[in-house]
Design an enzyme around this catalytic site. Structure first.
Site, PDB file in Angstrom:
ATOM      1  N   HIS A  19     -45.523  -8.611 -10.241  1.00  0.00           N
ATOM      2  CA  HIS A  19     -44.177  -8.650 -10.829  1.00  0.00           C
ATOM      3  C   HIS A  19     -43.134  -8.967  -9.756  1.00  0.00           C
ATOM      4  CE1 HIS A  19     -40.963  -7.127 -13.623  1.00  0.00           C
ATOM      5  NE2 HIS A  19     -40.376  -6.847 -12.479  1.00  0.00           N
ATOM      6  N   GLU A  20     -43.224  -8.272  -8.632  1.00  0.00           N
ATOM      7  CA  GLU A  20     -42.253  -8.481  -7.559  1.00  0.00           C
ATOM      8  C   GLU A  20     -42.425  -9.854  -6.908  1.00  0.00           C
ATOM      9  OE1 GLU A  20     -39.754  -6.545  -7.042  1.00  0.00           O
ATOM     10  OE2 GLU A  20     -40.468  -5.114  -8.547  1.00  0.00           O
ATOM     11  N   HIS A  23     -40.246 -12.268  -8.748  1.00  0.00           N
ATOM     12  CA  HIS A  23     -38.851 -12.225  -8.286  1.00  0.00           C
ATOM     13  C   HIS A  23     -38.716 -12.949  -6.943  1.00  0.00           C
ATOM     14  CE1 HIS A  23     -37.461  -9.635 -11.437  1.00  0.00           C
ATOM     15  NE2 HIS A  23     -38.186  -8.593 -11.072  1.00  0.00           N
TER      16      HIS A  23
END
Length: 443
Positions: A19-20, A23
């Site tokens: 998920h990170e 980003h």
């Protein structure tokens, strides 16, 4: 317990780190300065700084990770450095960076499902048991031995695929058309479902509708020397299709029938090398633990469900992987909506304890089950983060939507109030999740 904790930590670490990474990847493409990318939390165990000035860290608590960007340019920063601040980027760029995290989870889920389709999984064949009278399946004409080959025109190879295609309509209500192979002929069966209750520890809604796997036929796994079974001529691999008046008995029913015939001849028919063979077996009379007399024939029985290997080519695997992800997202949103309207109990909300339990269970079953679990939780993380709740990615996207409508950034006071509301909502949600977890644990 240690195995469960390890499986949970790996799952959470992989999914949150991915998920990170979403980003991070989009932030770098938009020219944002990333100060740190940490795998794990807490004390830093190892670190290095790349040529762009990003510190890559491995931290002590392996439950995910985080990415730290330069939100504001430091005072007196050069125009070049100031342009690398997140808050100085355009509305479209900021939105893309925030959206990238949840989208990374959804893409990961699609890739995991694709991998399972490519490699192939062994699953029970969709061969149905005789439904109980008055159930939806019985009213539709489903009979014992019917094999589901398509649901609403969508071909299925296994019981798992059939369940997935039926899950929404079984719980929400509606109609489903089944194509089944019945006694060598292809037939259509129309099932009409009423909306059903969905409880985490309640009965299986599929079974309540009369849709359940047929009990596997017992097979002789081993024959003990000098036993009644050996004397009658039973062999390893024989599939038992009848015993006395019992036709196609399950393992439990077969054992009970044998026990009732202590010292009495019992006709047992078996399939051997494709041929039907009937043998007369006389169970030996033995004393049971409660002092009664029961019959035993001295064979070990096995009862495995007929299995199929579900595997697809590259193109179909990719298409099915992304379709399964989209369907899971839509089903999750529908379930959330039904919780809000009260159609589904809030007891279905699960927290870390339940997730950890499932992580351990699927890891013990096998790698395919664990990968399927990772895909499902990855979708859940993606959907949860897209909810319009302040403090989540979806909350930031909601702010940006308001900013686009107003034509200027949201006032600081609104952001502060939103943070308080978001914190309260998340605290309430986590409290409910933990309450449900521990209720299941101690009930």
């Amino acid at each position: 317990m240690l195995y469960t904790i390890l499986a949970f930590a790996i799952a959470l670490g992989v999914l949150i780190t991915f998920h990170e990474l979403g980003h991070y990847w989009v932030a770098r493409r938009c020219g944002v300065r990333v100060l740190r990318f940490s795998v794990g939390f807490g004390k830093v165990l190892a670190q290095r700084t790349d040529k762009q000035g990003t510190e890559w860290a491995l931290s002590a608590i392996p439950l995910g990770g985080y990415v730290k960007m330069m939100d504001e340019a430091p005072e007196g920063a050069s125009p070049e450095l100031a342009n690398q601040a997140f808050n100085n980027k355009s509305l479209g760029q900021r939105s893309a960076i925030v959206l990238a995290g949840p989208m990374a989870n959804l893409i990961l889920a699609a890739l995991l499902y694709t991998m399972l389709n490519l490699v192939g999984t062994n699953e029970p064949a969709a061969i149905l048991a005789q439904p109980a009278a008055e159930t939806v399946a019985a009213q539709a004409g489903i009979q014992a031995g019917d094999r589901i080959t398509a649901v609403n025109g969508q071909p299925v190879q296994s019981w798992g695929e059939a369940r997935w295609q039926l899950l929404d309509v079984v719980t929400a209500g509606g109609e489903a058309s089944l194509q089944v192979d019945s006694e060598g002929a292809s037939r259509q069966r129309l099932l009409r479902f009423a909306p059903g209750a969905v409880e985490p520890d309640g009965p299986d809604p599929m079974a309540q509708a009369g849709l359940a796997l047929a009990a596997p036929q017992p097979m002789v796994g081993n024959v003990n020397p000098d036993s009644a079974g050996e004397a009658a001529g039973l062999r390893t691999g024989d599939v038992i299709v009848s015993a006395g008046d019992l036709q196609h008995p399950g393992a439990n029913a077969l054992v009970q029938e044998i026990q009732k015939h202590a010292g009495q001849a019992l006709a047992i028919s078996v399939l051997r090398d494709g041929a039907l063979v009937t043998l007369d077996v006389t169970p030996k009379a033995e004393t049971s633990p409660d002092g009664g007399t029961i019959g035993r024939i001295g064979v070990m029985l096995t009862a495995d469900f007929p299995m199929v290997t579900v595997r697809y080519g590259l193109f179909d695997s990719v298409q099915r992987g992304f379709t399964r992800t989209a369907e899971t997202v839509w089903y999750s949103l529908k379930m959330m909506g039904r919780m809000v309207t009260g159609d589904i109990s809030l007891r279905n909300v699960s927290g870390p304890v339940t997730i950890a339990d499932y992580a351990g269970q699927t890891a013990r079953i096998g790698l395919a089950a664990y990968i399927g679990f990772l895909a499902l939780i990855s979708v859940s993380i993606g959907v949860l983060n897209l909810l319009p709740i302040p403090m989540l990615d979806g909350g930031h996207l909601m702010y940006y939507l308001v900013e686009a409508v107003r034509g200027k950034p949201i006032p600081e006071k609104w952001l502060e109030n939103g943070q308080r509301i978001g914190l309260g909502l998340l605290a309430a949600l986590m409290s409910l999740a933990f309450f449900n977890d521990f209720s299941r644990l101690f009930s």
